[in-house]
Each structure stands twice: as C-alpha cells, then as structure tokens.
Design a protein around this motif. Structure first.
Motif, PDB file in Angstrom:
ATOM      1  N   ALA A  60       0.807  -1.143  -0.117  1.00 47.31           N
ATOM      2  CA  ALA A  60      -0.145   0.049  -0.041  1.00 47.31           C
ATOM      3  C   ALA A  60       0.847   1.207  -0.062  1.00 47.31           C
ATOM      4  CB  ALA A  60      -1.120  -0.039   1.162  1.00 47.31           C
ATOM      5  N   ALA A  61       1.920   1.222   0.831  1.00 46.81           N
ATOM      6  CA  ALA A  61       2.693   2.403   0.581  1.00 46.81           C
ATOM      7  C   ALA A  61       3.597   2.492  -0.500  1.00 46.81           C
ATOM      8  CB  ALA A  61       4.039   2.040   1.872  1.00 46.81           C
ATOM      9  N   ALA A  62       3.876   1.457  -1.177  1.00 43.73           N
ATOM     10  CA  ALA A  62       4.472   1.463  -2.635  1.00 43.73           C
ATOM     11  C   ALA A  62       3.355   1.931  -3.594  1.00 43.73           C
ATOM     12  CB  ALA A  62       5.052   0.066  -2.860  1.00 43.73           C
ATOM     13  N   VAL A 117      -2.762  -1.464   4.661  1.00 46.13           N
ATOM     14  CA  VAL A 117      -3.156  -0.020   4.445  1.00 46.13           C
ATOM     15  C   VAL A 117      -1.759   0.808   4.756  1.00 46.13           C
ATOM     16  CG1 VAL A 117      -4.258   1.777   5.931  1.00 46.13           C
ATOM     17  CG2 VAL A 117      -5.364  -0.620   5.777  1.00 46.13           C
ATOM     18  N   TYR A 118      -1.841   2.051   4.079  1.00 48.03           N
ATOM     19  CA  TYR A 118      -0.988   3.075   4.411  1.00 48.03           C
ATOM     20  C   TYR A 118      -1.611   4.275   4.257  1.00 48.03           C
ATOM     21  CZ  TYR A 118       2.789   6.464   3.527  1.00 48.03           C
ATOM     22  OH  TYR A 118       3.668   7.535   3.464  1.00 48.03           O
ATOM     23  N   ARG A 119      -1.390   5.134   5.340  1.00 44.30           N
ATOM     24  CA  ARG A 119      -2.148   6.323   5.730  1.00 44.30           C
ATOM     25  C   ARG A 119      -1.136   7.367   5.703  1.00 44.30           C
ATOM     26  NH1 ARG A 119      -6.588   6.494  10.107  1.00 44.30           N
ATOM     27  NH2 ARG A 119      -7.200   7.817   8.715  1.00 44.30           N
ATOM     28  N   GLN A 120      -1.356   8.525   5.225  1.00 43.66           N
ATOM     29  CA  GLN A 120      -0.715   9.758   5.112  1.00 43.66           C
ATOM     30  C   GLN A 120      -1.783  11.159   5.201  1.00 43.66           C
ATOM     31  OE1 GLN A 120       1.726  10.882   1.475  1.00 43.66           O
ATOM     32  NE2 GLN A 120       3.472  11.368   2.898  1.00 43.66           N
ATOM     33  N   ALA A 121      -1.826  11.590   6.730  1.00 43.86           N
ATOM     34  CA  ALA A 121      -2.675  12.770   6.784  1.00 43.86           C
ATOM     35  C   ALA A 121      -4.018  12.141   6.794  1.00 43.86           C
ATOM     36  CB  ALA A 121      -2.510  14.029   5.843  1.00 43.86           C
ATOM     37  N   THR A 122      -5.002  12.775   5.693  1.00 43.47           N
ATOM     38  CA  THR A 122      -6.328  12.336   5.542  1.00 43.47           C
ATOM     39  C   THR A 122      -6.408  11.403   4.385  1.00 43.47           C
ATOM     40  OG1 THR A 122      -6.676  14.268   4.123  1.00 43.47           O
ATOM     41  CG2 THR A 122      -7.399  14.252   6.583  1.00 43.47           C
ATOM     42  N   GLN A 123      -5.342  10.868   3.862  1.00 42.25           N
ATOM     43  CA  GLN A 123      -5.160  10.029   2.636  1.00 42.25           C
ATOM     44  C   GLN A 123      -4.807   8.748   3.159  1.00 42.25           C
ATOM     45  OE1 GLN A 123      -5.831  11.250  -0.570  1.00 42.25           O
ATOM     46  NE2 GLN A 123      -6.175  13.003   0.378  1.00 42.25           N
ATOM     47  N   THR A 124      -5.733   7.788   2.631  1.00 40.40           N
ATOM     48  CA  THR A 124      -5.741   6.416   3.026  1.00 40.40           C
ATOM     49  C   THR A 124      -5.501   5.558   1.694  1.00 40.40           C
ATOM     50  OG1 THR A 124      -6.658   6.335   5.103  1.00 40.40           O
ATOM     51  CG2 THR A 124      -6.571   4.321   4.226  1.00 40.40           C
ATOM     52  N   TRP A 125      -4.495   4.560   1.618  1.00 41.43           N
ATOM     53  CA  TRP A 125      -4.280   3.466   0.307  1.00 41.43           C
ATOM     54  C   TRP A 125      -4.443   2.391   0.867  1.00 41.43           C
ATOM     55  CZ3 TRP A 125      -1.507   8.090   1.061  1.00 41.43           C
ATOM     56  CH2 TRP A 125      -1.760   8.978  -0.246  1.00 41.43           C
ATOM     57  N   MET A 126      -5.528   1.601   0.600  1.00 47.53           N
ATOM     58  CA  MET A 126      -5.721   0.364   1.070  1.00 47.53           C
ATOM     59  C   MET A 126      -5.896  -0.914   0.079  1.00 47.53           C
ATOM     60  SD  MET A 126      -9.354  -0.843   3.177  1.00 47.53           S
ATOM     61  CE  MET A 126      -9.016   0.505   4.286  1.00 47.53           C
TER      62      MET A 126
END
Length: 306
Positions: A60-62, A117-126
């Motif tokens: 997810a981070a990638a 899951v990867y989260r950055q502030a209010t953005q989420t990649w799942m």
C-alpha cells in the motif's frame, strides 16, 4: 473517541466506544470490516473480516508512491490472485458513508481475504487481496446505475420484539453484566478484578432507546448520530451530569445472552463493561425496518458527576 470492531460471531455485528471526549470513526479498516461483515447493511452477502498482512501494508505504501495496486503487491512479495485498491480521502467518519454509497462493490469478490493499509494525513491507500492458491475470486461487478434497486438477500434477522420483551431483555443484560463484574474477567490481554455492580438508570435507558430507534429508523450503525452528537452529547442533553460516558452497540443479537456474550468476546466492549469507574447503565433494543429487521442494541455506561 476510541471505537473497536468485533470479529463477527455468525452475522453478529458489534461496535464499542470507550470513555468519550468526542471524535470520529476509529480508522478506515474498521469501516471496511464493518461493511463486509454486515453485507453492506444487508444488501449483499456477509463476508468474513479481512486479515491484516504486513506485505500488503508495504505494498500500500508502494502504491501511494506511484504505479498500480497489482505492481505494488508484486514488488512487496505478496503473491496475489486478485488485488483491489481503495484510495480513501477525508475524515474517517466520511469513509464509511462513501463506501456505503458505492454499495460496497469493490469489496464484493468472495476470494478477497487480506488487507494492507498506508495512511498519510487524511489520505488512505488500502489494498484488499485474494492470495494465489486460495479459492477463486469471483469477478467484481461494475456499479449498478444509481436508479437501480439493490438486491435484498435473506438473512436470519430477528423478529420485532414487543415492548415487554425489550424491557425484560434490558433487565437480563444488567443481571448478566453484573454477574461478570462481580466475578472479574479477562478482556484480551488485560485482567480485571471484581467491580461493583452497575445500577440501572431510567435516564440512560431513554438515551439508549432514542439512539437504538434512530439507528433502526434511519438504517445506520454508528456511535455518532446523524446530527453529529456523540454518546456523551446525548447523555448531557437529558440534563444528566456525567463525569465519564461509554457506549457499546450491536446489530443482530436476538437475546440478552447473545449480545452480552458478543461484547465480552471483544476487548474494547469487555473493557467498557468491566471498567470500575462506571456506576450506572442504560440499555435498549429496537427492531430495524425494511430489509434490515434485526435488533439494534445500545448500552450506555456512565459515571455521574459528584
């Protein structure tokens, strides 16, 4: 507000909120898990909860850095039969509503099992994936036109209770909860010694009844109601002077024994029940409407201000 989602027992669906100061949904994974085990509010088959996977977390981070979900999963070493990517934006409490409006189509493939899951502030990649070698994943259907009616599938919903049955259930829940508090209990990794029994509160019963009926009437399952009020807000609105408020809710149980057992098998709910600071309890159950005819339960716990 700290809320937790219990793994489903059959088609039982439960949430808990610990001592409240006011906040939004716990996290996007909880929102996705809730919608899977509830069949997107009863319009799809219920699916088991997803299993967290470290490789998919890295994938997810990638994916957040660029490329496709499939390429990111492959680079992480996860061998996937199918990968579904969800990019979610905004505050956590809006994510549940966004997924529900999509009728949960991205999560409908039966073979999907793992989540990263990867989260950055209010953005989420799942990333939700079906592992290679597992059961074949059914194709994901395209979203239906907005004018189409959802297909309602049959579930073993509870029948609508009479007022007297609901009253008896509330008394029985209080009895069962106090039996556990008197004996002490283990909630996940934490042990609780005996605690003083809770006292029933007519005011808290009314707070619980109003929220249970509101969830049932408007077809939602959340601690924060449609007006944006938290459990603590609803308690204060009655004039009750509180020092601490907690809430457990459930959808589906048909008896006091079933709902208490479900709460006790979930760490967050169990900790609420065993918290020695709570002194009074209110409880209510309300039957859903339309396709969602199961019972909505609400347990309100409070420590009055001195």
């Amino acid at each position: 507000m700290k809320c937790s989602l219990l793994r489903p027992l059959g088609w039982l669906l439960i949430l808990s909120c610990g001592p409240l100061t006011g906040a939004s949904w716990a996290n996007p994974v909880a929102a996705v898990q809730l919608l899977r085990v509830s069949g997107c509010g009863g319009i799809l088959p219920a699916y088991p909860p997803l299993q967290p996977d470290g490789q998919l977390d890295r994938a997810a981070a990638a994916w957040a850095a660029g490329g496709s979900p499939e390429d990111a999963a492959a680079r992480s070493g996860y061998r996937a039969q199918r990968v579904v990517g969800l990019r979610l934006s905004g505050p956590d409490d809006s994510i549940l509503q966004s997924l529900r409006r999509s009728r949960c189509r991205p999560m409908e493939a039966q073979g999907l099992r793992d989540v990263g899951v990867y989260r950055q502030a209010t953005q989420t990649w799942m990333l939700i994936a079906a592992p290679a070698g597992g059961p074949a994943a059914a194709p994901i259907q395209s979203p239906e036109p907005e004018t189409a009616e959802p297909t309602v599938r049959a579930f073993a919903y509870a029948t609508a209770p009479s007022a007297s049955r609901t009253s008896v259930s509330a008394q029985r829940v209080l009895q069962l909860v106090n039996e556990v508090r008197t004996a002490g209990s283990r909630c996940g990794e934490k042990s609780f010694g005996p605690a003083a029994p809770l006292q029933g509160s007519g005011t808290l019963d009314s707070v619980a009844a109003d929220h249970a009926r509101d969830m049932a009437r408007h077809d939602y399952f959340e601690h924060v109601d449609l007006k944006g009020n938290t459990p603590a807000d609803r308690v204060r609105a009655t004039g009750y002077r509180e020092r601490l408020v907690g809430e457990n809710i459930a959808y589906g149980p048909t008896s006091a024994e079933e709902v208490v057992s479900g709460w006790l098998h979930s760490t967050g709910h169990c900790e609420n029940i065993m918290d020695p600071r709570f002194v009074e309890m209110g409880l209510a159950a309300a039957p859903g409407q339309g396709s969602r005819r199961g019972l909505y339960w609400d347990q309100v716990l409070a420590q009055p201000a001195k």
